[in-house]
Design a protein around this motif. Structure first.
Motif, PDB file in Angstrom:
ATOM      1  N   GLY A  20       8.012   3.295 -13.578  1.00 15.73           N
ATOM      2  CA  GLY A  20       6.806   4.099 -13.398  1.00 15.73           C
ATOM      3  C   GLY A  20       6.287   3.938 -11.986  1.00 15.73           C
ATOM      4  O   GLY A  20       7.026   4.123 -11.018  1.00 15.73           O
ATOM      5  N   ASP A  21       4.996   3.568 -11.865  1.00 17.59           N
ATOM      6  CA  ASP A  21       4.417   3.362 -10.525  1.00 17.59           C
ATOM      7  C   ASP A  21       4.313   1.880 -10.168  1.00 17.59           C
ATOM      8  O   ASP A  21       3.583   1.502  -9.268  1.00 17.59           O
ATOM      9  CB  ASP A  21       3.051   4.036 -10.409  1.00 17.59           C
ATOM     10  N   ILE A  22       5.071   1.044 -10.890  1.00 14.90           N
ATOM     11  CA  ILE A  22       5.098  -0.399 -10.627  1.00 14.90           C
ATOM     12  C   ILE A  22       6.502  -0.798 -10.174  1.00 14.90           C
ATOM     13  O   ILE A  22       7.502  -0.439 -10.801  1.00 14.90           O
ATOM     14  CB  ILE A  22       4.729  -1.223 -11.884  1.00 14.90           C
ATOM     15  N   VAL A 103       4.123  -4.666  -7.757  1.00 22.71           N
ATOM     16  CA  VAL A 103       3.323  -3.884  -6.827  1.00 22.71           C
ATOM     17  C   VAL A 103       3.152  -2.458  -7.365  1.00 22.71           C
ATOM     18  O   VAL A 103       4.139  -1.816  -7.737  1.00 22.71           O
ATOM     19  CB  VAL A 103       4.013  -3.828  -5.441  1.00 22.71           C
ATOM     20  N   ARG A 104       1.897  -1.990  -7.410  1.00 23.38           N
ATOM     21  CA  ARG A 104       1.645  -0.582  -7.736  1.00 23.38           C
ATOM     22  C   ARG A 104       1.775   0.202  -6.441  1.00 23.38           C
ATOM     23  O   ARG A 104       1.177  -0.147  -5.434  1.00 23.38           O
ATOM     24  CB  ARG A 104       0.257  -0.388  -8.331  1.00 23.38           C
ATOM     25  N   PHE A 105       2.578   1.277  -6.481  1.00 24.09           N
ATOM     26  CA  PHE A 105       2.846   2.044  -5.268  1.00 24.09           C
ATOM     27  C   PHE A 105       2.638   3.530  -5.523  1.00 24.09           C
ATOM     28  O   PHE A 105       2.667   3.984  -6.664  1.00 24.09           O
ATOM     29  CB  PHE A 105       4.273   1.788  -4.776  1.00 24.09           C
ATOM     30  N   ALA A 106       2.426   4.264  -4.440  1.00 27.59           N
ATOM     31  CA  ALA A 106       2.284   5.720  -4.526  1.00 27.59           C
ATOM     32  C   ALA A 106       3.617   6.408  -4.254  1.00 27.59           C
ATOM     33  O   ALA A 106       3.937   7.421  -4.860  1.00 27.59           O
ATOM     34  CB  ALA A 106       1.223   6.213  -3.549  1.00 27.59           C
ATOM     35  N   ALA A 107       4.397   5.853  -3.339  1.00 33.97           N
ATOM     36  CA  ALA A 107       5.686   6.450  -2.983  1.00 33.97           C
ATOM     37  C   ALA A 107       6.619   5.356  -2.495  1.00 33.97           C
ATOM     38  O   ALA A 107       6.191   4.427  -1.815  1.00 33.97           O
ATOM     39  CB  ALA A 107       5.508   7.505  -1.899  1.00 33.97           C
ATOM     40  N   LEU A 108       7.894   5.484  -2.835  1.00 36.90           N
ATOM     41  CA  LEU A 108       8.891   4.539  -2.328  1.00 36.90           C
ATOM     42  C   LEU A 108       9.240   4.909  -0.891  1.00 36.90           C
ATOM     43  O   LEU A 108       9.310   6.092  -0.551  1.00 36.90           O
ATOM     44  CB  LEU A 108      10.152   4.590  -3.182  1.00 36.90           C
TER      45      LEU A 108
END
Length: 123
Positions: A20-22, A103-108
């Motif tokens: 997901g976003d993690i 880590v929660r991220f918006a974009a790789l």
């Protein structure tokens, strides 16, 4: 050296497992082997904001000190307290119990390596 197919890698020998976003982050089997017996792990605090490429911690062994670099931009949502208490987990299970941070991220970022590309950097 083990290189699981379900992750992405950095040239700094860190792995990233996206759910997901993690992103769960750790060091590779190659890195832990090069370090030797890990005796101390320093991780960023939960809530810390990471910028890809910046130093965010250290892994100390009986042979040397290795710097940890953030592979992605984001916010630390969890650290692995078990590796702080038992640093040897980084050696015994680098892709499992020896993970370091989530880590929660918006974009790789661009530039993460697939397993084959990472393996090619090892030869």
């Amino acid at each position: 050296m083990t290189v699981p197919a379900d992750r992405q890698y950095t040239t700094d020998h860190e792995w990233v497992l996206v759910e997901g976003d993690i992103a769960t982050v750790g060091i590779t089997d190659f890195a832990q082997d090069a370090l030797g017996d890990v005796v101390f792990v320093e991780l960023p605090a939960v809530g810390a904001t990471l910028a890809a490429g910046e130093q965010v911690g250290e892994v100390e062994s009986t042979k040397s000190v290795g710097e940890l670099f953030a592979p992605i931009d984001g916010e630390v949502v969890e650290i692995n307290d078990a590796v702080v208490e038992q640093p040897e987990l980084v050696n015994s299970d680098p892709y499992g119990a020896g993970w370091l941070v989530k880590v929660r991220f918006a974009a790789l970022p661009e530039g993460l390596l697939d397993p084959a590309a990472y393996e090619a950097t090892l030869s």
